[in-house]
Design a protein around this motif. Structure first.
Motif, PDB file in Angstrom:
ATOM      1  N   GLU A 129     -15.885  11.386 -10.005  1.00 54.35           N
ATOM      2  CA  GLU A 129     -14.525  11.170  -9.500  1.00 54.35           C
ATOM      3  C   GLU A 129     -14.206   9.676  -9.338  1.00 54.35           C
ATOM      4  OE1 GLU A 129     -14.217  15.311  -6.855  1.00 54.35           O
ATOM      5  OE2 GLU A 129     -14.103  13.345  -5.903  1.00 54.35           O
ATOM      6  N   ILE A 130     -15.182   8.950  -8.784  1.00 53.00           N
ATOM      7  CA  ILE A 130     -14.910   7.520  -8.563  1.00 53.00           C
ATOM      8  C   ILE A 130     -14.840   6.770  -9.888  1.00 53.00           C
ATOM      9  CG2 ILE A 130     -17.285   6.654  -8.308  1.00 53.00           C
ATOM     10  CD1 ILE A 130     -14.220   5.705  -6.202  1.00 53.00           C
ATOM     11  N   ASN A 131     -15.603   7.220 -10.873  1.00 55.67           N
ATOM     12  CA  ASN A 131     -15.523   6.589 -12.196  1.00 55.67           C
ATOM     13  C   ASN A 131     -14.138   6.792 -12.822  1.00 55.67           C
ATOM     14  OD1 ASN A 131     -18.082   5.516 -12.214  1.00 55.67           O
ATOM     15  ND2 ASN A 131     -19.020   7.303 -13.185  1.00 55.67           N
ATOM     16  N   GLU A 132     -13.569   7.990 -12.614  1.00 57.06           N
ATOM     17  CA  GLU A 132     -12.224   8.251 -13.125  1.00 57.06           C
ATOM     18  C   GLU A 132     -11.181   7.375 -12.434  1.00 57.06           C
ATOM     19  OE1 GLU A 132     -12.996  12.970 -14.261  1.00 57.06           O
ATOM     20  OE2 GLU A 132     -11.769  12.416 -12.520  1.00 57.06           O
ATOM     21  N   ILE A 133     -11.364   7.205 -11.106  1.00 57.67           N
ATOM     22  CA  ILE A 133     -10.450   6.323 -10.363  1.00 57.67           C
ATOM     23  C   ILE A 133     -10.577   4.893 -10.862  1.00 57.67           C
ATOM     24  CG2 ILE A 133      -9.912   5.372  -8.087  1.00 57.67           C
ATOM     25  CD1 ILE A 133     -10.824   8.012  -6.877  1.00 57.67           C
ATOM     26  N   LYS A 134     -11.817   4.485 -11.120  1.00 54.97           N
ATOM     27  CA  LYS A 134     -12.044   3.128 -11.618  1.00 54.97           C
ATOM     28  C   LYS A 134     -11.312   2.898 -12.935  1.00 54.97           C
ATOM     29  CE  LYS A 134     -15.730   0.306 -13.630  1.00 54.97           C
ATOM     30  NZ  LYS A 134     -17.169   0.210 -13.914  1.00 54.97           N
ATOM     31  N   MET A 135     -11.359   3.881 -13.826  1.00 57.33           N
ATOM     32  CA  MET A 135     -10.682   3.726 -15.108  1.00 57.33           C
ATOM     33  C   MET A 135      -9.169   3.598 -14.909  1.00 57.33           C
ATOM     34  SD  MET A 135     -13.066   3.502 -17.231  1.00 57.33           S
ATOM     35  CE  MET A 135     -12.006   3.468 -18.666  1.00 57.33           C
ATOM     36  N   LYS A 136      -8.632   4.387 -13.974  1.00 53.81           N
ATOM     37  CA  LYS A 136      -7.201   4.280 -13.672  1.00 53.81           C
ATOM     38  C   LYS A 136      -6.886   2.899 -13.094  1.00 53.81           C
ATOM     39  CE  LYS A 136      -2.978   5.812 -12.900  1.00 53.81           C
ATOM     40  NZ  LYS A 136      -2.429   4.736 -12.115  1.00 53.81           N
ATOM     41  N   HIS A 137      -7.754   2.436 -12.220  1.00 53.54           N
ATOM     42  CA  HIS A 137      -7.595   1.108 -11.624  1.00 53.54           C
ATOM     43  C   HIS A 137      -7.598   0.020 -12.708  1.00 53.54           C
ATOM     44  CE1 HIS A 137      -8.807  -1.534  -7.952  1.00 53.54           C
ATOM     45  NE2 HIS A 137      -8.009  -2.186  -8.768  1.00 53.54           N
ATOM     46  N   ARG A 138      -8.582   0.124 -13.589  1.00 57.76           N
ATOM     47  CA  ARG A 138      -8.683  -0.852 -14.672  1.00 57.76           C
ATOM     48  C   ARG A 138      -7.433  -0.817 -15.563  1.00 57.76           C
ATOM     49  NH1 ARG A 138     -12.968  -3.334 -16.983  1.00 57.76           N
ATOM     50  NH2 ARG A 138     -14.451  -1.978 -15.902  1.00 57.76           N
ATOM     51  N   ASP A 139      -6.987   0.399 -15.866  1.00 63.46           N
ATOM     52  CA  ASP A 139      -5.811   0.523 -16.734  1.00 63.46           C
ATOM     53  C   ASP A 139      -4.583  -0.119 -16.103  1.00 63.46           C
ATOM     54  OD1 ASP A 139      -7.351   1.855 -18.559  1.00 63.46           O
ATOM     55  OD2 ASP A 139      -6.659   3.855 -17.992  1.00 63.46           O
ATOM     56  N   ASP A 140      -4.405   0.082 -14.785  1.00 59.28           N
ATOM     57  CA  ASP A 140      -3.233  -0.493 -14.092  1.00 59.28           C
ATOM     58  C   ASP A 140      -3.276  -2.014 -14.114  1.00 59.28           C
ATOM     59  OD1 ASP A 140      -2.593   1.955 -11.447  1.00 59.28           O
ATOM     60  OD2 ASP A 140      -2.380   2.028 -13.622  1.00 59.28           O
ATOM     61  N   LEU A 141      -4.449  -2.579 -13.814  1.00 59.09           N
ATOM     62  CA  LEU A 141      -4.569  -4.038 -13.819  1.00 59.09           C
ATOM     63  C   LEU A 141      -4.380  -4.606 -15.218  1.00 59.09           C
ATOM     64  CD1 LEU A 141      -7.581  -4.603 -11.378  1.00 59.09           C
ATOM     65  CD2 LEU A 141      -5.173  -5.129 -10.965  1.00 59.09           C
ATOM     66  N   GLN A 142      -4.991  -3.931 -16.201  1.00 60.25           N
ATOM     67  CA  GLN A 142      -4.889  -4.422 -17.571  1.00 60.25           C
ATOM     68  C   GLN A 142      -3.446  -4.372 -18.069  1.00 60.25           C
ATOM     69  OE1 GLN A 142      -7.683  -5.647 -19.389  1.00 60.25           O
ATOM     70  NE2 GLN A 142      -5.955  -6.475 -20.526  1.00 60.25           N
ATOM     71  N   LYS A 143      -2.739  -3.289 -17.683  1.00 60.55           N
ATOM     72  CA  LYS A 143      -1.337  -3.162 -18.092  1.00 60.55           C
ATOM     73  C   LYS A 143      -0.504  -4.312 -17.532  1.00 60.55           C
ATOM     74  CE  LYS A 143       2.645  -0.092 -17.774  1.00 60.55           C
ATOM     75  NZ  LYS A 143       3.159   1.204 -17.254  1.00 60.55           N
ATOM     76  N   GLN A 144      -0.721  -4.618 -16.247  1.00 57.73           N
ATOM     77  CA  GLN A 144       0.034  -5.717 -15.638  1.00 57.73           C
ATOM     78  C   GLN A 144      -0.319  -7.061 -16.280  1.00 57.73           C
ATOM     79  OE1 GLN A 144       2.394  -5.382 -13.622  1.00 57.73           O
ATOM     80  NE2 GLN A 144       2.780  -7.426 -12.815  1.00 57.73           N
ATOM     81  N   LEU A 145      -1.628  -7.243 -16.557  1.00 58.77           N
ATOM     82  CA  LEU A 145      -2.048  -8.491 -17.191  1.00 58.77           C
ATOM     83  C   LEU A 145      -1.443  -8.633 -18.577  1.00 58.77           C
ATOM     84  CD1 LEU A 145      -3.749 -11.057 -17.155  1.00 58.77           C
ATOM     85  CD2 LEU A 145      -5.698  -9.704 -17.978  1.00 58.77           C
ATOM     86  N   ASP A 146      -1.403  -7.525 -19.320  1.00 59.79           N
ATOM     87  CA  ASP A 146      -0.801  -7.566 -20.660  1.00 59.79           C
ATOM     88  C   ASP A 146       0.672  -7.952 -20.590  1.00 59.79           C
ATOM     89  OD1 ASP A 146      -2.705  -4.712 -21.941  1.00 59.79           O
ATOM     90  OD2 ASP A 146      -3.224  -6.838 -21.735  1.00 59.79           O
ATOM     91  N   GLU A 147       1.372  -7.416 -19.566  1.00 54.86           N
ATOM     92  CA  GLU A 147       2.796  -7.753 -19.407  1.00 54.86           C
ATOM     93  C   GLU A 147       2.971  -9.231 -19.086  1.00 54.86           C
ATOM     94  OE1 GLU A 147       4.264  -3.362 -17.793  1.00 54.86           O
ATOM     95  OE2 GLU A 147       4.248  -5.089 -16.450  1.00 54.86           O
ATOM     96  N   ILE A 148       2.088  -9.739 -18.197  1.00 56.35           N
ATOM     97  CA  ILE A 148       2.177 -11.159 -17.840  1.00 56.35           C
ATOM     98  C   ILE A 148       1.900 -12.028 -19.059  1.00 56.35           C
ATOM     99  CG2 ILE A 148       1.090 -12.993 -16.488  1.00 56.35           C
ATOM    100  CD1 ILE A 148       2.975 -11.290 -14.904  1.00 56.35           C
ATOM    101  N   ARG A 149       0.864 -11.672 -19.833  1.00 56.47           N
ATOM    102  CA  ARG A 149       0.540 -12.465 -21.024  1.00 56.47           C
ATOM    103  C   ARG A 149       1.670 -12.413 -22.048  1.00 56.47           C
ATOM    104  NH1 ARG A 149      -5.838 -10.664 -21.543  1.00 56.47           N
ATOM    105  NH2 ARG A 149      -6.668 -12.311 -20.179  1.00 56.47           N
ATOM    106  N   LYS A 150       2.348 -11.262 -22.130  1.00 56.83           N
ATOM    107  CA  LYS A 150       3.485 -11.156 -23.041  1.00 56.83           C
ATOM    108  C   LYS A 150       4.599 -12.116 -22.622  1.00 56.83           C
ATOM    109  CE  LYS A 150       6.772  -7.811 -24.918  1.00 56.83           C
ATOM    110  NZ  LYS A 150       7.207  -6.381 -24.891  1.00 56.83           N
ATOM    111  N   THR A 151       4.858 -12.147 -21.299  1.00 58.34           N
ATOM    112  CA  THR A 151       5.889 -13.073 -20.801  1.00 58.34           C
ATOM    113  C   THR A 151       5.473 -14.517 -21.020  1.00 58.34           C
ATOM    114  OG1 THR A 151       6.509 -11.473 -19.102  1.00 58.34           O
ATOM    115  CG2 THR A 151       7.254 -13.746 -18.785  1.00 58.34           C
ATOM    116  N   GLN A 152       4.171 -14.809 -20.818  1.00 58.50           N
ATOM    117  CA  GLN A 152       3.683 -16.171 -21.065  1.00 58.50           C
ATOM    118  C   GLN A 152       3.896 -16.560 -22.532  1.00 58.50           C
ATOM    119  OE1 GLN A 152      -0.296 -15.361 -19.190  1.00 58.50           O
ATOM    120  NE2 GLN A 152      -0.005 -17.411 -18.363  1.00 58.50           N
ATOM    121  N   SER A 153       3.670 -15.585 -23.407  1.00 56.66           N
ATOM    122  CA  SER A 153       3.890 -15.869 -24.830  1.00 56.66           C
ATOM    123  C   SER A 153       5.355 -16.176 -25.106  1.00 56.66           C
ATOM    124  CB  SER A 153       3.432 -14.664 -25.664  1.00 56.66           C
ATOM    125  OG  SER A 153       3.690 -14.882 -27.031  1.00 56.66           O
ATOM    126  N   LEU A 154       6.256 -15.423 -24.463  1.00 57.61           N
ATOM    127  CA  LEU A 154       7.694 -15.676 -24.622  1.00 57.61           C
ATOM    128  C   LEU A 154       8.070 -17.052 -24.100  1.00 57.61           C
ATOM    129  CD1 LEU A 154       9.181 -12.212 -23.613  1.00 57.61           C
ATOM    130  CD2 LEU A 154       9.057 -13.203 -25.904  1.00 57.61           C
TER     131      LEU A 154
END
Length: 558
Positions: free
Chosen positions: A175-200
């Motif tokens: 269960e905690i491993n599944e939560i970790k993956m969700k956690h990682r996905d949320d952080l990575q998604k936000q980081l990808d958005e920030i990097r996209k804006t930085q590229s713009l």
């Protein structure tokens, strides 16, 4: 030392490729030594512009006139919707009696804006996004360690149990491993958005650099700043790790009593450190404001009340009928909207997408999208008076209580149709606004102050973004303006000036963001000013509330 004259940066002639360049062709953009100048201009001296090398890129390249082929446009006709003209056009009957503006002046102003935007991107916006990006990277880097500590606590608790509960331990680890993956996905998604804006941002900065290096007038004057789009920082991501809470062993309730996790949550925290862009392009107030053009509306005998615009070429205005017209600066009607109530619109506004909003007798805010009128907010209990759209897309509405004496007034902030904030009292629990008048125009300043022109109180009332009282402007002593100060329309400009209409004294008061009086606008035969707004170029648009039905466009900043 000037890098252009240093030993490590010697510029060679583009023709012979050996001699040091002493000259430069501003038209062809090539380096030239003195012997090669003659060869370069063989095809016609008038086709080239050879200047000393130190003065390279000092010659403006003007667009060719479409009417007079062998001439270049160096002026813009203010009466013909930004029509570019040459000296022959200026003298022609087509532009007889028109007013003109030098393209070189517009070019200089736009260059200053581009330089300032470049500085803001490099010195302020990019570092702020970099800080957010680093914070997300650190959260990702520390993710494994945080979750490993939780796994260790689970194992310690598991060691105290008998071997028959090992299956329960493994289940909870899964269960905690599944939560970790969700956690990682949320952080990575936000980081990808920030990097996209930085590229713009990087692309925008590179584009600004190209324009800075260019001497093409059209590229420069058509530039539209995107700095404000980037200046609102994204929400800070605050993701809390789950916490493992062990429970005493109970063999009958082994799984449920072994422990549980706190809920995983991703909290987006608003970044309260929104960038304060340095307004390095300070524009002074003209000693004598200039009338740019008088727009003749369809409001003759109907008294124009309100005016608003997003771009210079589309001006919305309404009068005491049920019509809301969209005009060009020459007075041509592009579109007409009818109010739902069949009566006049109390107020009008334009959002960042160019959609018209209006208030009418149905006590409803309507929005017009693609020619279709839709309900946005329906008010109950309190009745709306005036409104404005903020820099973040919220809607600020002045309202009054629905009772005989109308003893209460307030300002309400809406996000979409949801109420977010109500502003009514000061720190001493006293009313901020008078309660005996509906006339309370509202606007937001560049520093997010909320400015209300309170007609009945004879004052401009300003609070900060949180609703805390800042200052109150009553009037400016004058032997000429001797009628009581009763403000109507109110607006702000790029310099955070506040401009409010004083109808009875036939003038506009200009205040700074701290409430200090700066000067009046009372020339240009201004009569009965009522609704006001400022366009993207800091030109003031004023409705004259009389039978002539005029809207005057005025230049008041240098």
């Amino acid at each position: 030392m000037d890098p252009r004259s240093s030993a490590q940066d010697v510029h060679r002639c583009a023709l012979c490729e050996t001699a040091i360049a002493q000259s430069y062709c501003d038209f062809c953009h090539v380096n030239l030594c003195k012997p090669c100048i003659g060869e370069h201009i063989l095809d016609g001296y008038d086709k080239h512009k050879v200047v000393p090398f130190q003065q390279r890129k000092s010659t403006l390249i003007y667009p060719k006139c479409k009417t007079h082929t062998f001439k270049h446009c160096k002026f813009k006709c203010k009466n013909c919707e930004n029509f570019l003209v040459c000296s022959s056009c200026v003298a022609s009957e087509q532009h007889g009696g028109h007013r003109f503006e030098k393209l070189s002046d517009i070019y200089k102003t736009k260059k200053e804006t581009i330089d300032n935007d470049s500085k803001e991107l490099v010195n302020c916006i990019s570092p702020s996004y970099e800080e957010i990006s680093l914070d997300l990277e650190n959260q990702l880097a520390n993710l494994d360690g945080g979750y490993e500590r939780i796994r260790t606590e689970i194992s310690k608790q598991g060691d105290q149990w008998h071997k028959e509960i090992n299956c329960i331990i493994n289940r909870m680890k899964t269960e905690i491993n599944e939560i970790k993956m969700k956690h990682r996905d949320d952080l990575q998604k936000q980081l990808d958005e920030i990097r996209k804006t930085q590229s713009l941002i990087k692309q925008t900065f590179q584009a600004l650099g190209d324009i800075q290096e260019s001497t093409e007038v059209i590229k420069t004057i058509e530039y539209r700043s995107q700095v404000r789009d980037f200046s609102k920082l994204p929400h800070m991501v605050q993701v809390s790790l789950p916490t493992f809470i062990p429970k005493p062993i109970d063999h009958e309730k082994m799984y449920s009593l072994f422990g549980h996790f706190t809920l995983f949550s991703t909290d987006t925290k608003e970044n309260t450190s929104s960038l304060n862009l340095q307004n390095t392009s300070v524009r002074e107030i003209l000693n004598e404001p200039e009338l740019v053009v008088t727009l003749k509306t369809e409001s003759y005998n109907n008294y124009p009340r309100n005016v608003t615009c997003l771009r210079d070429d589309k001006i919305w205005a309404n009068d005491e009928t049920d019509n809301i017209h969209c005009y060009t600066i020459n007075g041509t009607i592009l579109q007409t909207i009818k109010t739902k109530s069949g009566t006049l619109a109390y107020d009008i506004a334009v959002d960042s997408s160019g959609n018209l909003l209006f208030l009418d007798g149905t006590n409803t805010v309507y929005i017009v999208k693609n020619g279709q009128t839709e309900e946005l907010i329906i008010f109950q209990g309190w009745l709306p008076s005036k409104m404005c759209v903020t820099s973040t897309g919220d809607l600020l509405v002045t309202m009054y209580s629905y009772c005989i004496d109308m003893t209460q007034s307030k300002v309400v902030r809406y996000s979409g149709s949801t109420e977010k904030q109500a502003i009514q009292f000061d720190d001493e629990d006293k009313p901020l606004y008078s309660g005996n008048s509906k006339i309370k125009y509202i606007t937001e300043n560049r520093n997010h102050d909320i400015c209300v022109s309170d007609w009945a109180a004879g004052a401009v009332v300003v609070v900060n973004q949180s609703g805390k009282s800042r200052w109150r402007y009553k009037h400016h002593p004058s032997v000429i303006k001797n009628k009581p100060f009763k403000p109507f329309g109110i607006t702000t400009d790029s310099q955070s000036h506040i401009l409010t209409a004083d109808r009875d004294n036939h003038c506009i008061h200009i205040l700074d963001q701290n409430g200090q009086f700066l000067r009046y606008i009372d020339n240009c035969d201004l009569k009965d000013p009522y609704g006001v707004c400022v366009d993207n170029d800091d030109h003031l648009l004023v409705c004259e509330y009389n039978r002539n039905g005029n809207i005057k466009k005025m230049k008041y900043l240098k």
